[in-house]
Design an enzyme around this catalytic site. Structure first.
Site, PDB file in Angstrom:
ATOM      1  N   GLN A   1       3.074   8.095  -5.196  1.00 47.76           N
ATOM      2  CA  GLN A   1       4.074   7.163  -4.674  1.00 47.76           C
ATOM      3  C   GLN A   1       4.074   5.886  -5.509  1.00 47.76           C
ATOM      4  O   GLN A   1       3.054   5.493  -6.081  1.00 47.76           O
ATOM      5  CB  GLN A   1       3.784   6.829  -3.212  1.00 47.76           C
ATOM      6  CG  GLN A   1       4.002   8.009  -2.278  1.00 47.76           C
ATOM      7  CD  GLN A   1       3.580   7.671  -0.851  1.00 47.76           C
ATOM      8  OE1 GLN A   1       2.521   7.112  -0.626  1.00 47.76           O
ATOM      9  NE2 GLN A   1       4.430   8.026   0.098  1.00 47.76           N
TER      10      GLN A   1
ATOM     11  N   ARG B   1       0.854  -1.198   0.000  1.00 49.48           N
ATOM     12  CA  ARG B   1       0.000   0.000   0.000  1.00 49.48           C
ATOM     13  C   ARG B   1       0.881   1.236   0.000  1.00 49.48           C
ATOM     14  O   ARG B   1       1.900   1.289   0.663  1.00 49.48           O
ATOM     15  CB  ARG B   1      -0.885   0.022   1.252  1.00 49.48           C
ATOM     16  CG  ARG B   1      -1.847   1.200   1.302  1.00 49.48           C
ATOM     17  CD  ARG B   1      -2.508   1.325   2.660  1.00 49.48           C
ATOM     18  NE  ARG B   1      -1.551   1.484   3.739  1.00 49.48           N
ATOM     19  CZ  ARG B   1      -0.904   2.607   4.016  1.00 49.48           C
ATOM     20  NH1 ARG B   1      -1.088   3.687   3.302  1.00 49.48           N
ATOM     21  NH2 ARG B   1      -0.038   2.644   5.021  1.00 49.48           N
ATOM     22  N   VAL B   2       0.455   2.215  -0.794  1.00 47.66           N
ATOM     23  CA  VAL B   2       1.062   3.540  -0.746  1.00 47.66           C
ATOM     24  C   VAL B   2      -0.046   4.542  -0.493  1.00 47.66           C
ATOM     25  O   VAL B   2      -1.189   4.352  -0.924  1.00 47.66           O
ATOM     26  CB  VAL B   2       1.846   3.890  -2.042  1.00 47.66           C
ATOM     27  CG1 VAL B   2       3.118   3.065  -2.131  1.00 47.66           C
ATOM     28  CG2 VAL B   2       0.986   3.705  -3.269  1.00 47.66           C
ATOM     29  N   SER B   3       0.292   5.615   0.223  1.00 49.91           N
ATOM     30  CA  SER B   3      -0.729   6.567   0.674  1.00 49.91           C
ATOM     31  C   SER B   3      -1.212   7.512  -0.410  1.00 49.91           C
ATOM     32  O   SER B   3      -2.332   7.999  -0.351  1.00 49.91           O
ATOM     33  CB  SER B   3      -0.199   7.393   1.847  1.00 49.91           C
ATOM     34  OG  SER B   3       0.140   6.538   2.906  1.00 49.91           O
ATOM     35  N   THR B   4      -0.360   7.810  -1.388  1.00 53.74           N
ATOM     36  CA  THR B   4      -0.771   8.732  -2.448  1.00 53.74           C
ATOM     37  C   THR B   4      -0.596   8.066  -3.803  1.00 53.74           C
ATOM     38  O   THR B   4       0.202   7.130  -3.960  1.00 53.74           O
ATOM     39  CB  THR B   4       0.053  10.033  -2.422  1.00 53.74           C
ATOM     40  OG1 THR B   4       1.408   9.731  -2.761  1.00 53.74           O
ATOM     41  CG2 THR B   4      -0.006  10.706  -1.053  1.00 53.74           C
TER      42      THR B   4
END
Length: 192
Positions: free
Chosen positions: A14, A8-11
């Site tokens: 990314q 998972r990446v927050s944005t």
């Protein structure tokens, strides 16, 4: 046993390629990846798909635990739910987190105890603070819209057999507000 990876990446800007490569190199046969999703969200599209895909005996592998959740309490709950389903958890960068081994399960158990202690301590501190505030005459929450005048009107209308919805419409408040105010008024001055 299937090793299933989750990244998972927050944005959206990314790039999750490093996590995905590490998971694949560590033996993940399938990797689910959320892009632009916060770890505070319990439900995420690929996370939900990953949970649906996991079966008893599988191992969920993550790059770091913070990919799953930023909340200790939620993380502990999640790991317990996975355990109840017969799914183990392994973190690549945190080798102590590996519930497939006896030492990993023991360390997880210790972490779970401390996380629960933290949650219980916060809860107890909150309750103590609220009790102290009440002892000082302060009551939290939103102020009531039911002034003594409105309560008197509601009592009069109720004595004249008006329904709760009629009283609520007349006063411009919710029906539940009327019921609570009348119940509180009865508790203060019970009928003989």
């Amino acid at each position: 046993m299937t090793i299933v990876g989750y990244a998972r990446v927050s944005t959206r800007e990314q790039n999750p390629a490093q996590q995905e490569a590490a998971l694949t190199a560590a033996g993940a046969e399938r990797v689910f990846t959320d892009r632009g999703e916060s770890s505070r969200k319990i439900s995420r599209p690929q996370w939900d798909a990953c949970l649906d895909y996991l079966r008893e005996g599988d191992v969920l592998m993550v790059y770091r635990l913070d990919r799953l959740s930023s909340s200790d309490a939620h993380l502990i709950t999640l790991i317990n739910e996975l355990g109840q389903r017969g799914v183990d958890l392994r973190s690549i960068t945190e080798p102590a987190i590996d519930t497939t081994s006896p030492m990993g399960r023991a360390l997880y158990g210790i972490m779970a105890v401390f996380a629960q202690l933290r949650v219980d301590t916060i809860r107890q501190n909150t309750l103590d603070g609220l009790a102290h505030a009440r002892s000082q005459g302060r009551v939290g929450g939103r102020p009531t819209v039911m002034t003594p005048e409105r309560v008197a009107v509601a009592q009069q209308m109720r004595a004249e057999k008006a329904t709760f919805p009629q009283i609520a419409r007349t006063l411009g408040v919710g029906e539940a507000t009327v019921k609570r105010a009348l119940a509180a008024a009865r508790a203060v001055t019970p009928n003989p």
